[in-house]
Design a protein around this motif. Structure first.
Motif, PDB file in Angstrom:
ATOM      1  N   THR A 162       1.793  -6.677  -9.351  1.00 13.31           N
ATOM      2  CA  THR A 162       0.643  -5.522  -9.820  1.00 13.31           C
ATOM      3  C   THR A 162       1.239  -4.235  -9.061  1.00 13.31           C
ATOM      4  OG1 THR A 162      -0.821  -7.211  -9.763  1.00 13.31           O
ATOM      5  CG2 THR A 162      -1.450  -4.895  -9.799  1.00 13.31           C
ATOM      6  N   LEU A 163       1.214  -3.081  -9.798  1.00 11.55           N
ATOM      7  CA  LEU A 163       1.671  -2.154  -9.663  1.00 11.55           C
ATOM      8  C   LEU A 163       0.334  -1.104  -9.272  1.00 11.55           C
ATOM      9  CD1 LEU A 163       4.610  -0.917 -11.996  1.00 11.55           C
ATOM     10  CD2 LEU A 163       4.693  -0.840  -9.713  1.00 11.55           C
ATOM     11  N   LEU A 164       0.000  -0.584  -8.195  1.00  9.59           N
ATOM     12  CA  LEU A 164      -1.228   0.134  -8.029  1.00  9.59           C
ATOM     13  C   LEU A 164      -0.955   1.416  -7.715  1.00  9.59           C
ATOM     14  CD1 LEU A 164      -1.554  -2.904  -6.123  1.00  9.59           C
ATOM     15  CD2 LEU A 164      -3.918  -2.144  -6.991  1.00  9.59           C
ATOM     16  N   LEU A 165      -1.700   2.343  -8.782  1.00  5.54           N
ATOM     17  CA  LEU A 165      -1.565   3.674  -8.675  1.00  5.54           C
ATOM     18  C   LEU A 165      -2.800   4.459  -8.343  1.00  5.54           C
ATOM     19  CD1 LEU A 165       0.719   6.081  -9.130  1.00  5.54           C
ATOM     20  CD2 LEU A 165       0.314   5.868 -11.305  1.00  5.54           C
ATOM     21  N   GLY A 166      -3.091   4.999  -7.263  1.00  8.79           N
ATOM     22  CA  GLY A 166      -4.096   5.933  -7.048  1.00  8.79           C
ATOM     23  C   GLY A 166      -3.848   7.283  -6.455  1.00  8.79           C
ATOM     24  N   SER A 167      -4.878   7.847  -6.193  1.00  2.31           N
ATOM     25  CA  SER A 167      -4.495   9.297  -5.750  1.00  2.31           C
ATOM     26  C   SER A 167      -3.825   9.364  -4.385  1.00  2.31           C
ATOM     27  CB  SER A 167      -5.849  10.084  -5.302  1.00  2.31           C
ATOM     28  OG  SER A 167      -6.598   9.265  -4.268  1.00  2.31           O
ATOM     29  N   ASP A 168      -3.766   8.423  -3.428  1.00  2.72           N
ATOM     30  CA  ASP A 168      -2.810   8.387  -2.412  1.00  2.72           C
ATOM     31  C   ASP A 168      -1.330   8.374  -2.727  1.00  2.72           C
ATOM     32  OD1 ASP A 168      -5.349   8.381  -0.861  1.00  2.72           O
ATOM     33  OD2 ASP A 168      -4.650   6.490  -0.176  1.00  2.72           O
ATOM     34  N   GLU A 169      -1.125   7.362  -3.643  1.00  2.00           N
ATOM     35  CA  GLU A 169       0.308   7.104  -4.029  1.00  2.00           C
ATOM     36  C   GLU A 169       0.664   8.360  -5.023  1.00  2.00           C
ATOM     37  OE1 GLU A 169      -2.045   5.061  -4.529  1.00  2.00           O
ATOM     38  OE2 GLU A 169      -1.544   3.297  -3.013  1.00  2.00           O
ATOM     39  N   LEU A 170      -0.250   8.864  -5.764  1.00  2.00           N
ATOM     40  CA  LEU A 170      -0.016  10.146  -6.698  1.00  2.00           C
ATOM     41  C   LEU A 170       0.554  11.345  -5.694  1.00  2.00           C
ATOM     42  CD1 LEU A 170      -0.054   9.532  -9.356  1.00  2.00           C
ATOM     43  CD2 LEU A 170      -2.562  10.411  -9.478  1.00  2.00           C
ATOM     44  N   ALA A 171      -0.109  11.515  -4.791  1.00  2.00           N
ATOM     45  CA  ALA A 171       0.024  12.545  -3.831  1.00  2.00           C
ATOM     46  C   ALA A 171       1.382  12.449  -3.219  1.00  2.00           C
ATOM     47  CB  ALA A 171      -1.100  12.548  -2.712  1.00  2.00           C
ATOM     48  N   GLN A 172       1.707  11.321  -2.955  1.00  2.00           N
ATOM     49  CA  GLN A 172       2.800  10.950  -2.147  1.00  2.00           C
ATOM     50  C   GLN A 172       4.217  10.702  -3.226  1.00  2.00           C
ATOM     51  OE1 GLN A 172       2.201   7.607   0.394  1.00  2.00           O
ATOM     52  NE2 GLN A 172       0.282   8.712   1.221  1.00  2.00           N
ATOM     53  N   GLY A 173       3.769  10.504  -4.425  1.00  2.00           N
ATOM     54  CA  GLY A 173       4.893  10.097  -5.414  1.00  2.00           C
ATOM     55  C   GLY A 173       5.505   8.645  -4.911  1.00  2.00           C
ATOM     56  N   THR A 174       4.545   7.817  -4.564  1.00  2.00           N
ATOM     57  CA  THR A 174       4.879   6.400  -4.370  1.00  2.00           C
ATOM     58  C   THR A 174       4.081   5.565  -5.202  1.00  2.00           C
ATOM     59  OG1 THR A 174       3.127   6.418  -2.642  1.00  2.00           O
ATOM     60  CG2 THR A 174       5.306   6.839  -1.988  1.00  2.00           C
ATOM     61  N   ILE A 175       4.195   4.231  -5.011  1.00  2.00           N
ATOM     62  CA  ILE A 175       3.407   3.404  -5.742  1.00  2.00           C
ATOM     63  C   ILE A 175       3.274   2.079  -5.007  1.00  2.00           C
ATOM     64  CG2 ILE A 175       5.173   2.260  -7.278  1.00  2.00           C
ATOM     65  CD1 ILE A 175       3.197   2.652  -9.562  1.00  2.00           C
ATOM     66  N   ALA A 176       2.089   1.322  -5.060  1.00  2.00           N
ATOM     67  CA  ALA A 176       1.984   0.326  -4.266  1.00  2.00           C
ATOM     68  C   ALA A 176       2.486  -1.132  -5.264  1.00  2.00           C
ATOM     69  CB  ALA A 176       0.536  -0.030  -3.953  1.00  2.00           C
ATOM     70  N   LEU A 177       3.453  -1.815  -4.513  1.00  2.00           N
ATOM     71  CA  LEU A 177       3.715  -3.105  -5.498  1.00  2.00           C
ATOM     72  C   LEU A 177       3.032  -4.269  -4.824  1.00  2.00           C
ATOM     73  CD1 LEU A 177       5.711  -4.102  -7.833  1.00  2.00           C
ATOM     74  CD2 LEU A 177       7.630  -4.065  -6.012  1.00  2.00           C
ATOM     75  N   LYS A 178       2.398  -5.047  -5.625  1.00  2.00           N
ATOM     76  CA  LYS A 178       1.884  -6.360  -4.749  1.00  2.00           C
ATOM     77  C   LYS A 178       2.480  -7.508  -5.570  1.00  2.00           C
ATOM     78  CE  LYS A 178      -2.524  -8.435  -4.195  1.00  2.00           C
ATOM     79  NZ  LYS A 178      -4.020  -8.520  -3.650  1.00  2.00           N
ATOM     80  N   ASP A 179       2.844  -8.304  -4.889  1.00  2.00           N
ATOM     81  CA  ASP A 179       3.341  -9.544  -5.338  1.00  2.00           C
ATOM     82  C   ASP A 179       2.255 -10.687  -5.219  1.00  2.00           C
ATOM     83  OD1 ASP A 179       4.267 -12.428  -5.248  1.00  2.00           O
ATOM     84  OD2 ASP A 179       6.331 -11.738  -4.344  1.00  2.00           O
ATOM     85  N   MET A 180       2.009 -10.953  -6.499  1.00  2.00           N
ATOM     86  CA  MET A 180       0.650 -11.921  -6.926  1.00  2.00           C
ATOM     87  C   MET A 180       0.870 -13.175  -6.327  1.00  2.00           C
ATOM     88  SD  MET A 180      -1.174  -9.651  -8.360  1.00  2.00           S
ATOM     89  CE  MET A 180      -2.699 -10.323  -9.318  1.00  2.00           C
ATOM     90  N   GLU A 181       1.824 -13.660  -6.291  1.00  2.00           N
ATOM     91  CA  GLU A 181       2.049 -15.128  -5.848  1.00  2.00           C
ATOM     92  C   GLU A 181       1.863 -15.084  -4.269  1.00  2.00           C
ATOM     93  OE1 GLU A 181       5.407 -17.498  -7.218  1.00  2.00           O
ATOM     94  OE2 GLU A 181       4.933 -16.433  -8.907  1.00  2.00           O
ATOM     95  N   ALA A 182       2.784 -14.288  -3.602  1.00  2.00           N
ATOM     96  CA  ALA A 182       2.669 -14.217  -2.156  1.00  2.00           C
ATOM     97  C   ALA A 182       1.550 -13.406  -1.696  1.00  2.00           C
ATOM     98  CB  ALA A 182       3.831 -13.556  -1.720  1.00  2.00           C
TER      99      ALA A 182
END
Length: 440
Positions: A394-414
């Motif tokens: 899952t890729l998670l994109l919110g205001s924090d990530e937006l501000a930093q130019g990052t994105i959260a990457l979640k491994d759904m199995e682990a």
RNA sequence: GAGGGUGUAGCUCAUCUGGUUAGAGCGCCAGGUUGUGGCCCUGGAGGUAGUGGGUUCGAUCCCCAUCACUCUCCCCA
């Protein structure tokens, strides 16, 4: 359920016409598997795929169905008159259009033998039943220009390989119909045998006796079977009076032996029309009820001439995809799983949602199979959706990530998650996509 | 074309010999966490009982018709 409307209630939903079926996404893998398996086998045997029009001049099917036959011509064809006032008919069988195209495009000029295959819908106005539909799909082959039993062996080898690749093993029934000459002599004998017992035959078979006595062999009626008990066999007649057909059959049998293809001679296996010659065969399942023929075909050395071409031998088969699918289901087969969804994008807030639009495109351009929410649901709901779709990440994109130019990457199995630069995430997903792509 | 069976929520099925607002499981939606799934809990949406007639005080339940599906004959793939 909902009914077809009868003109006045516009809100009622329509159904697909009787005897037709939709193939929905959850069934398509199975269909594709069958089709691709067929294409693969045909490719190995060096057959060329072709398409023909969905409709033809009615005359094409009228000719192959034979003027005398009450079967196709009268009621079973989807014929219509177009604005040009000509009669056209939806493809009623597979072979005639291929032969028509063969003649029209002079494929005989490209070499002595044409090896062709097709995967097409076929339309017949029948009473729907298990394994019998008004629109069904056939995959089939035609070998035009080869008269020897090697072509028969090639045809049966391909058929056998195809069915085996599907994981099914219906029984091969085989017979010889001889030539129109030897067959008509036989029919005279058969008629002489049956005529005295006319009164004991079923009503249907009494008609058959007049029109085409051979068809009595098709009957499942006990009275008819009794009448045929000591009737002469077509194959025996051929052995005595048609040495060439007999030789052809013998050689085919020895080829099948060499190919390790088991078969049983079926004296009841007959065909109605004159252009059928010698080899006739069917692969029959015992799990499909009355419509057990999963693949059927034979030699038709008289057909090309019947359609106005030069004398040209031919042999082929047609196989009903619906029945193949039923047979595979009956024997517990499942299509290979479709490749998984690699990423599901979850966005939080309007800004992130907007940023997600180009991001998704970027992922697709990178070859990543991914998806996202399109109805503005809560994060929880989006996560649920990701889970339901069995997304790897899952890729998670919110205001924090937006501000930093990052994105959260979640491994759904682990169930692990890390925040990283966008490009790094894309690269990671690309690698995952690569690992999950079917190796070729 | 002929004969048999079936038809209740998206799916699989209940509703006991016709009798008050037709139920369950699964699925779906939402809540239980200001930005996080699978398990669990809670709530919600969704059915004029295929459709149209008839019998009856009253019909999902009985009768007729019709449509669809299904099975058999027939025919084929």
């Amino acid at each position: 359920m909902s009914q077809p409307l009868s003109s006045s209630s516009p809100r009622q939903t329509l159904q697909s016409p009787r005897g037709t079926h939709d193939i929905l996404p959850d069934q398509i893998a199975e269909w594709r598997f069958v089709e691709e398996t067929f294409r693969g086998v045909c490719a190995r045997y060096n057959f060329g795929e072709m398409h023909t029009p969905l409709f033809e001049h009615t005359e094409l099917f009228a000719r192959t169905a034979g003027e005398s036959s009450d079967v196709l011509v009268t009621k079973q064809m989807y014929s219509f008159v177009a604005p040009d006032e000509q009669s056209y008919t939806l493809r009623a069988e597979g072979t005639a259009p291929v032969v028509r195209a063969y003649l029209q495009h002079h494929l005989e000029q490209q070499g002595p033998v044409a090896k062709l295959f097709y995967i097409v819908p076929v339309f017949r106005y029948e009473a729907p039943q298990a394994g019998r539909y008004r629109q069904h799909h056939q995959c089939g082959i035609e070998v035009l220009g080869a008269s020897g039993p090697e072509a028969d062996a090639e045809t049966l080898a391909l058929a056998s390989d195809f069915l085996r690749a599907l994981g099914i093993e219906p029984a091969l029934h085989l017979n010889s119909l001889g030539t129109p000459q030897s067959r008509s002599a036989y029919i005279r004998r058969l008629r002489e045998h049956l005529e005295p017992q006319r009164e004991t035959l079923s009503e249907d078979s009494q008609k058959r006796l007049d029109i085409n006595p051979l068809r009595v062999f098709d009957s499942k009626d006990e009275r008819d079977k009794a009448a045929l008990r000591d009737a002469p066999h077509l194959l025996d007649h051929i052995r005595e009076h048609d040495p060439e057909s007999s030789e052809h059959f013998a050689r085919l049998c020895s080829y099948l032996d060499a190919l390790n293809i088991a078969c049983e001679v079926d004296h009841n296996l007959v065909r109605g029309f004159d252009y059928y010659t010698r080899t006739a065969f069917e692969f029959v399942s015992d799990k499909l009820g009355a419509q057990g023929t999963v693949l059927g075909g034979g030699r038709y050395d008289g057909l090309v001439e019947e359609l106005g071409g030069p004398p040209t031998p031919g042999i082929g088969f047609g196989s009903g995809i619906e029945r193949l699918v039923l047979e595979r289901q009956a024997t517990g087969h499942e299509a290979p799983a479709t490749p998984p969804l690699i990423a599901f994008l979850v966005t939080m807030g309007d800004e992130a949602r907007a940023a997600g639009v180009p991001l998704l495109r970027q992922l697709r351009e990178a070859g990543i199979r991914c998806d996202s929410d399109f109805v503005g649901r809560s994060v929880k709901a989006q996560m649920r959706e990701a889970n339901r779709q069995a997304a790897r990440y899952t890729l998670l994109l919110g205001s924090d990530e937006l501000a930093q130019g990052t994105i959260a990457l979640k491994d759904m199995e682990a169930s692990t998650q890390e925040t990283l630069p966008r490009d790094a995430a894309v690269t990671r997903l690309q690698a995952a996509q690569h690992d999950n792509s079917p190796s070729r």
